[in-house]
Motif scaffolding. Sequence first.
Motif, PDB file in Angstrom:
ATOM      1  N   MET A   1       0.825  -1.191   0.000  1.00 58.64           N
ATOM      2  CA  MET A   1       0.000   0.000   0.000  1.00 58.64           C
ATOM      3  C   MET A   1       0.866   1.251   0.000  1.00 58.64           C
ATOM      4  O   MET A   1       0.555   2.240  -0.670  1.00 58.64           O
ATOM      5  N   GLU A   2       1.979   1.190   0.735  1.00 61.80           N
ATOM      6  CA  GLU A   2       2.827   2.376   0.799  1.00 61.80           C
ATOM      7  C   GLU A   2       3.431   2.693  -0.570  1.00 61.80           C
ATOM      8  O   GLU A   2       3.489   3.844  -0.984  1.00 61.80           O
ATOM      9  N   SER A   3       3.850   1.644  -1.251  1.00 63.81           N
ATOM     10  CA  SER A   3       4.485   1.897  -2.543  1.00 63.81           C
ATOM     11  C   SER A   3       3.447   2.187  -3.624  1.00 63.81           C
ATOM     12  O   SER A   3       3.761   2.734  -4.665  1.00 63.81           O
ATOM     13  N   ALA A   4       2.191   1.828  -3.337  1.00 60.80           N
ATOM     14  CA  ALA A   4       1.138   2.053  -4.333  1.00 60.80           C
ATOM     15  C   ALA A   4       0.910   3.546  -4.531  1.00 60.80           C
ATOM     16  O   ALA A   4       0.770   4.028  -5.647  1.00 60.80           O
ATOM     17  N   ILE A   5       0.869   4.286  -3.429  1.00 58.02           N
ATOM     18  CA  ILE A   5       0.583   5.723  -3.510  1.00 58.02           C
ATOM     19  C   ILE A   5       1.811   6.459  -2.985  1.00 58.02           C
ATOM     20  O   ILE A   5       2.125   6.378  -1.801  1.00 58.02           O
TER      21      ILE A   5
ATOM     22  N   SER B   1      11.202  -0.282  -9.708  1.00 60.38           N
ATOM     23  CA  SER B   1      11.957  -0.381 -10.961  1.00 60.38           C
ATOM     24  C   SER B   1      11.871  -1.794 -11.540  1.00 60.38           C
ATOM     25  O   SER B   1      12.071  -2.006 -12.733  1.00 60.38           O
ATOM     26  N   VAL B   2      11.583  -2.743 -10.695  1.00 59.74           N
ATOM     27  CA  VAL B   2      11.461  -4.131 -11.161  1.00 59.74           C
ATOM     28  C   VAL B   2      10.004  -4.352 -11.563  1.00 59.74           C
ATOM     29  O   VAL B   2       9.099  -4.272 -10.725  1.00 59.74           O
ATOM     30  N   THR B   3       9.759  -4.608 -12.823  1.00 63.93           N
ATOM     31  CA  THR B   3       8.367  -4.755 -13.245  1.00 63.93           C
ATOM     32  C   THR B   3       8.062  -6.157 -13.757  1.00 63.93           C
ATOM     33  O   THR B   3       6.905  -6.514 -13.928  1.00 63.93           O
ATOM     34  N   SER B   4       9.078  -6.977 -14.022  1.00 64.62           N
ATOM     35  CA  SER B   4       8.791  -8.353 -14.457  1.00 64.62           C
ATOM     36  C   SER B   4       9.937  -9.295 -14.094  1.00 64.62           C
ATOM     37  O   SER B   4      10.999  -8.842 -13.648  1.00 64.62           O
ATOM     38  N   LEU B   5       9.718 -10.613 -14.289  1.00 61.71           N
ATOM     39  CA  LEU B   5      10.707 -11.617 -13.938  1.00 61.71           C
ATOM     40  C   LEU B   5      11.958 -11.505 -14.805  1.00 61.71           C
ATOM     41  O   LEU B   5      13.024 -12.017 -14.457  1.00 61.71           O
TER      42      LEU B   5
ATOM     43  N   ALA C   1      15.170  -9.644 -10.158  1.00 62.26           N
ATOM     44  CA  ALA C   1      14.100 -10.593  -9.889  1.00 62.26           C
ATOM     45  C   ALA C   1      14.599 -12.013 -10.150  1.00 62.26           C
ATOM     46  O   ALA C   1      14.373 -12.934  -9.352  1.00 62.26           O
ATOM     47  N   LYS C   2      15.293 -12.168 -11.221  1.00 68.68           N
ATOM     48  CA  LYS C   2      15.865 -13.467 -11.591  1.00 68.68           C
ATOM     49  C   LYS C   2      16.740 -14.001 -10.462  1.00 68.68           C
ATOM     50  O   LYS C   2      16.660 -15.184 -10.088  1.00 68.68           O
ATOM     51  N   ALA C   3      17.601 -13.090  -9.938  1.00 72.41           N
ATOM     52  CA  ALA C   3      18.499 -13.500  -8.864  1.00 72.41           C
ATOM     53  C   ALA C   3      17.716 -14.037  -7.675  1.00 72.41           C
ATOM     54  O   ALA C   3      18.040 -15.090  -7.103  1.00 72.41           O
ATOM     55  N   VAL C   4      16.678 -13.304  -7.318  1.00 76.23           N
ATOM     56  CA  VAL C   4      15.861 -13.757  -6.180  1.00 76.23           C
ATOM     57  C   VAL C   4      15.236 -15.112  -6.497  1.00 76.23           C
ATOM     58  O   VAL C   4      15.259 -16.042  -5.681  1.00 76.23           O
TER      59      VAL C   4
ATOM     60  N   SER D   1      15.174 -13.001   6.237  1.00 74.33           N
ATOM     61  CA  SER D   1      16.348 -12.168   6.540  1.00 74.33           C
ATOM     62  C   SER D   1      17.425 -12.294   5.448  1.00 74.33           C
ATOM     63  O   SER D   1      18.228 -11.376   5.262  1.00 74.33           O
ATOM     64  N   VAL D   2      17.438 -13.423   4.741  1.00 67.44           N
ATOM     65  CA  VAL D   2      18.416 -13.617   3.670  1.00 67.44           C
ATOM     66  C   VAL D   2      18.283 -12.513   2.621  1.00 67.44           C
ATOM     67  O   VAL D   2      19.264 -12.044   2.044  1.00 67.44           O
ATOM     68  N   PHE D   3      17.029 -12.077   2.397  1.00 65.37           N
ATOM     69  CA  PHE D   3      16.779 -11.156   1.294  1.00 65.37           C
ATOM     70  C   PHE D   3      16.728  -9.686   1.712  1.00 65.37           C
ATOM     71  O   PHE D   3      16.565  -8.816   0.884  1.00 65.37           O
ATOM     72  N   THR D   4      16.865  -9.437   3.004  1.00 60.65           N
ATOM     73  CA  THR D   4      16.617  -8.084   3.495  1.00 60.65           C
ATOM     74  C   THR D   4      17.397  -7.006   2.743  1.00 60.65           C
ATOM     75  O   THR D   4      16.825  -5.996   2.322  1.00 60.65           O
ATOM     76  N   ASN D   5      18.699  -7.226   2.558  1.00 53.97           N
ATOM     77  CA  ASN D   5      19.507  -6.166   1.946  1.00 53.97           C
ATOM     78  C   ASN D   5      19.866  -6.449   0.492  1.00 53.97           C
ATOM     79  O   ASN D   5      20.740  -5.825  -0.072  1.00 53.97           O
ATOM     80  N   GLN D   6      19.173  -7.431  -0.065  1.00 58.37           N
ATOM     81  CA  GLN D   6      19.418  -7.800  -1.460  1.00 58.37           C
ATOM     82  C   GLN D   6      19.051  -6.629  -2.389  1.00 58.37           C
ATOM     83  O   GLN D   6      18.019  -5.991  -2.196  1.00 58.37           O
ATOM     84  N   PRO D   7      19.847  -6.331  -3.396  1.00 57.18           N
ATOM     85  CA  PRO D   7      19.483  -5.245  -4.322  1.00 57.18           C
ATOM     86  C   PRO D   7      18.163  -5.530  -5.025  1.00 57.18           C
ATOM     87  O   PRO D   7      17.892  -6.676  -5.397  1.00 57.18           O
ATOM     88  N   GLY D   8      17.350  -4.498  -5.158  1.00 57.51           N
ATOM     89  CA  GLY D   8      16.060  -4.646  -5.857  1.00 57.51           C
ATOM     90  C   GLY D   8      14.928  -5.039  -4.942  1.00 57.51           C
ATOM     91  O   GLY D   8      13.763  -4.906  -5.288  1.00 57.51           O
ATOM     92  N   VAL D   9      15.251  -5.484  -3.737  1.00 57.58           N
ATOM     93  CA  VAL D   9      14.187  -5.881  -2.818  1.00 57.58           C
ATOM     94  C   VAL D   9      13.736  -4.667  -2.008  1.00 57.58           C
ATOM     95  O   VAL D   9      14.545  -3.985  -1.391  1.00 57.58           O
ATOM     96  N   GLN D  10      12.436  -4.387  -2.054  1.00 60.02           N
ATOM     97  CA  GLN D  10      11.960  -3.219  -1.304  1.00 60.02           C
ATOM     98  C   GLN D  10      11.568  -3.594   0.117  1.00 60.02           C
ATOM     99  O   GLN D  10      11.863  -2.886   1.067  1.00 60.02           O
ATOM    100  N   ALA D  11      10.860  -4.720   0.290  1.00 56.87           N
ATOM    101  CA  ALA D  11      10.385  -5.092   1.636  1.00 56.87           C
ATOM    102  C   ALA D  11      10.073  -6.585   1.695  1.00 56.87           C
ATOM    103  O   ALA D  11       9.803  -7.220   0.678  1.00 56.87           O
ATOM    104  N   ILE D  12      10.153  -7.101   2.893  1.00 55.00           N
ATOM    105  CA  ILE D  12       9.761  -8.486   3.140  1.00 55.00           C
ATOM    106  C   ILE D  12       8.481  -8.413   3.963  1.00 55.00           C
ATOM    107  O   ILE D  12       8.431  -7.719   4.985  1.00 55.00           O
ATOM    108  N   GLU D  13       7.464  -9.095   3.533  1.00 52.92           N
ATOM    109  CA  GLU D  13       6.238  -9.080   4.335  1.00 52.92           C
ATOM    110  C   GLU D  13       5.927 -10.485   4.813  1.00 52.92           C
ATOM    111  O   GLU D  13       5.940 -11.436   4.032  1.00 52.92           O
TER     112      GLU D  13
END
Lengths: 227, 227, 299, 299
Positions: C114-118, D67-71, D76-79, D143-155
Amino acid sequence: MIRFENVAKTYKEGTVVALEACSTEIQKGEFVFLVGSSGSGKTTFLKLVLRDEMPDSGKIWVAGKQIGKLSHWKVPYLRRNIGCVFQDFRLLPNRTVHENVAFALEVIGRPRHVISAQVPQVLELVGLLKKKDRYPDELSGGEQQRVAIARAFVNRPLVLLADEPTGNLDPGTTRGIMRLLDRINKTGTTVVMATHDFVIVDSMRRRVVELSQGRVIRDQVRGIYGY
Amino acid sequence: MIRFENVAKTYKEGTVVALEACSTEIQKGEFVFLVGSSGSGKTTFLKLVLRDEMPDSGKIWVAGKQIGKLSHWKVPYLRRNIGCVFQDFRLLPNRTVHENVAFALEVIGRPRHVISAQVPQVLELVGLLKKKDRYPDELSGGEQQRVAIARAFVNRPLVLLADEPTGNLDPGTTRGIMRLLDRINKTGTTVVMATHDFVIVDSMRRRVVELSQGRVIRDQVRGIYGY
Amino acid sequence: MAISVEYVVKETTNNLWRNWMVSLAAVVTVALSLSFVGVALLFRQEVDNATARWQSGVTLAIFMNSSVTSLSNPQAKAVEDQLANMSQVSRATFCGQNCAYREYRGMFRGDPTMESAITNPSQLPVSFRIKLKHAAQAGSVGSVFTNQPGVQAIEYAKGEVEQLLKISSFLQVASLVAASALLVSSVVLILNSIRLAIFARRKEVEVMKLVGATNWFIRVPFMAEGLIQGLVGALIGCGLTSFFVSEFRKLIAQNNIKLLQPMTASAGEEVVVYILLLIFGSLVGAGGSAIALRRFLDV
Amino acid sequence: MAISVEYVVKETTNNLWRNWMVSLAAVVTVALSLSFVGVALLFRQEVDNATARWQSGVTLAIFMNSSVTSLSNPQAKAVEDQLANMSQVSRATFCGQNCAYREYRGMFRGDPTMESAITNPSQLPVSFRIKLKHAAQAGSVGSVFTNQPGVQAIEYAKGEVEQLLKISSFLQVASLVAASALLVSSVVLILNSIRLAIFARRKEVEVMKLVGATNWFIRVPFMAEGLIQGLVGALIGCGLTSFFVSEFRKLIAQNNIKLLQPMTASAGEEVVVYILLLIFGSLVGAGGSAIALRRFLDV
Ligand SMILES: Nc1ncnc2c1ncn2[C@@H]1O[C@H](COP(=O)(O)OP(=O)(O)OP(=O)(O)O)[C@@H](O)[C@H]1O
Ligand SMILES: Nc1ncnc2c1ncn2[C@@H]1O[C@H](COP(=O)(O)OP(=O)(O)OP(=O)(O)O)[C@@H](O)[C@H]1O
Ligand SMILES: [Mg+2]
Ligand SMILES: [Mg+2]
């Protein structure tokens, strides 16, 4: 002291007649045997004196008061003038002799120093001072009955009612109880005793009131059990 | 029929001795008075026969069985051979005379036709057939005791135990009860009766067993109350 | 006649002790049933408070098309004028794009989708937030704007508030029904414990009557017994209520359950509830004693 | 020895009738306490079912930058590759912008603010939805992905599910505590009603013993009394449970409370709960009788 005037009493909505037109008068200091066959109304007579039952009709005076007119809350004060002894003793099993007698004073609110003065005195009178710390089931039947008499008498009542107090006792013990009642009577207390024991009645030669089917059919000054 | 061999019984963890080295034997069909002053152990004796209490030591045989060895669930069957009568009748107040007697048969599972045959028969014996629909409190003390005897006897027990059955009754009624017990005894039933009434004992002249402080101190074939 | 306090304390303690199992059950049942009552009452208070806040806010919102971005737009102006002339409206405020963005950020803090949406206020529609004089008029006021040019949607602030009110009133009815059934059980248990005490002491009572004890002297220890059971039960009930309510609040706070967050009751309101519980408790105790004395104590 | 059924029925009815007040209180308390148990059990079942659905979905989501819009994007591939090599991951799916938009529409259907906020899939971030073999490993995998480039958030899919679980477990604990306290009261009430029956019939019992009635003959009517109270209480408890649960479902359905909607239990699961309640009821009844017979009936 006690006066019955035309007293009638029925149980079960009038179907069982216990007393019918019963009139008699007992003076202060008298010793009266109440005799009569089973169901003749002796226990009913005593209950009426105690205001444990109310008469259907007629008037009853006890200690100068007409007890039919007594308001409800005054009944306890009437009863403090009357001592009661029963065939089955009615002692409290979890209290000692001393406590059983003291209980009668406690519950009428006597202060503690009065209790600790009067109880030993009356236990002395009935000859049980030495056994004052025993429990009822550690006493013989005669001793238990003497405790019951002590309890009835500790408040120095004007009247002592006894309903077959020797019914459960052997002849020797019975004589002991009768001697005790006689002594209590000699202190000026009026004694009324219902009994079936003709041996006692015949030997004591006191006033005998005989009931039959709820009526006084005999009143003899130095009477015997039968005719 | 009943045999005590060195029986001892105490209450309250041994502090109150009720019976001590008590031995006696009562034959089938006998009529025995159990006498002794208050607290001498008469009631305890009867309770032991009924296995209402267990002896501390010694052996008791009743109807050929040593009842100390009887397993718990067999006790009811022992009791079906013993009838019991008490001073206070122990009738059920909300049942009629007929129902009181029938109750004793119902609860041991007798079928209904047996009950309706036996109850009137025994009520006839005690002379109360006409009053079979009355409630206990519509009867005199003597009549109530006769109902109690009928209930104890309706199952034709081998032994009838009576604990002061006349303690509450007037002399006339007492004689009636004694005649009834005598008749029951003549049918072959063993009767054991604890009593304080020396007039009866002296006039009936049956076997007398006297207890004193839990011991048999006298056993007389045609005895009297005192010596 | 004076009845000594010492005597009453001694006898009452004895009575309570002799049938401790029944006394305990009575106390437990009173406590439980009163804690139901307490929780229901406090909950009601809190929901009232919570919905009062909601109600102080907006009862009706008119969302404008995305083409409308500020009050200077004539379509917005038209709505504003109409609202100003409606007597049912108590207050109408305009929520522009910045206001909407602030609200949005607050609502979805910590939710990355939601945060990144708006990310920009211009993505959000403007709206009017309207407070009505009577909430029941929301429908009629709203319908006026339904087909108005520039209006995208009418939103009624009913959703969450109504759900909250319905669930809470359902739970309240359920817990009050349970509480009254339990109160009946409590009365019976207290009545029973006194009946057993009377029975255990029937010989003493008989002797007391014979030797001339007054009726009140005989009654007071039994009455005290019932009263004590009721009061002790009520005290425990207050404890349970306060424990339950505070645990529930903790749970809500820890888990950030937004809908339930405004639920609070002031200390004064809590105290009123506890006093009510104590009064209920003594009434239950006194009721139980009264019935028992009347039916089983013949003095 | 055979005990006639007629006799037992007659005596038991008499016993129950004579102290109807205590019997009623016993039945009511058993019913209430078992309905608490029943509601708690069914609720648990329903919450299990509801969260099972949630759990069949996603336990962990990795949101990518806008900035990442597709696989096809290398970040995204890396993840994706990393996830494919992790043994803790049971399944990982990619949710592109269309998928996100579909989800968003579904979540906020009917909410004008939200609907107008996002009108284009390109406004939403893409994400990986990961199902783990063990939910407990969510933290370590995330936690593995927390600081990975391109990753905005882990939910973590904890939010609502966890709140639901916490509130429901709180309510369950509360209702089971209340239920057990009530069960104690029930046992005491049953015990008491039998004790009063024994007392009312003490003369009859005495005569029965004297004339040689067997012990079971004396006991059975009292035992039947306790059992009947327990069973009747349990039956009413089943009724209350079913009533409460169905009312609650109705309320949820009517009000469209989304979070609670997936809560259902199959008919089979309900029947199991009712059978459990009946078993509890008879145990409580039998327990009460047993204690009463042991303590107050001397045969
Ligand atoms: N509570 C009661 N209910 C019904 N009838 C009663 C009650 N008490 C006594 N009676 C009846 O009243 C009559 C008189 O009874 P009461 O007890 O006064 O006689 P009694 O002379 O004391 O007899 P006993 O020598 O057997 O003790 C009897 O017929 C008795 O059945
Ligand atoms: N349940 C009991 N607990 C304690 N002591 C008891 C119990 N029953 C009897 N006793 C004691 O045992 C002794 C014998 O009692 P028992 O009742 O057998 O005498 P009894 O001959 O029947 O007397 P009574 O003529 O008074 O009926 C007495 O000292 C009595 O106090
Ligand atoms: Mg009499
Ligand atoms: Mg005896």
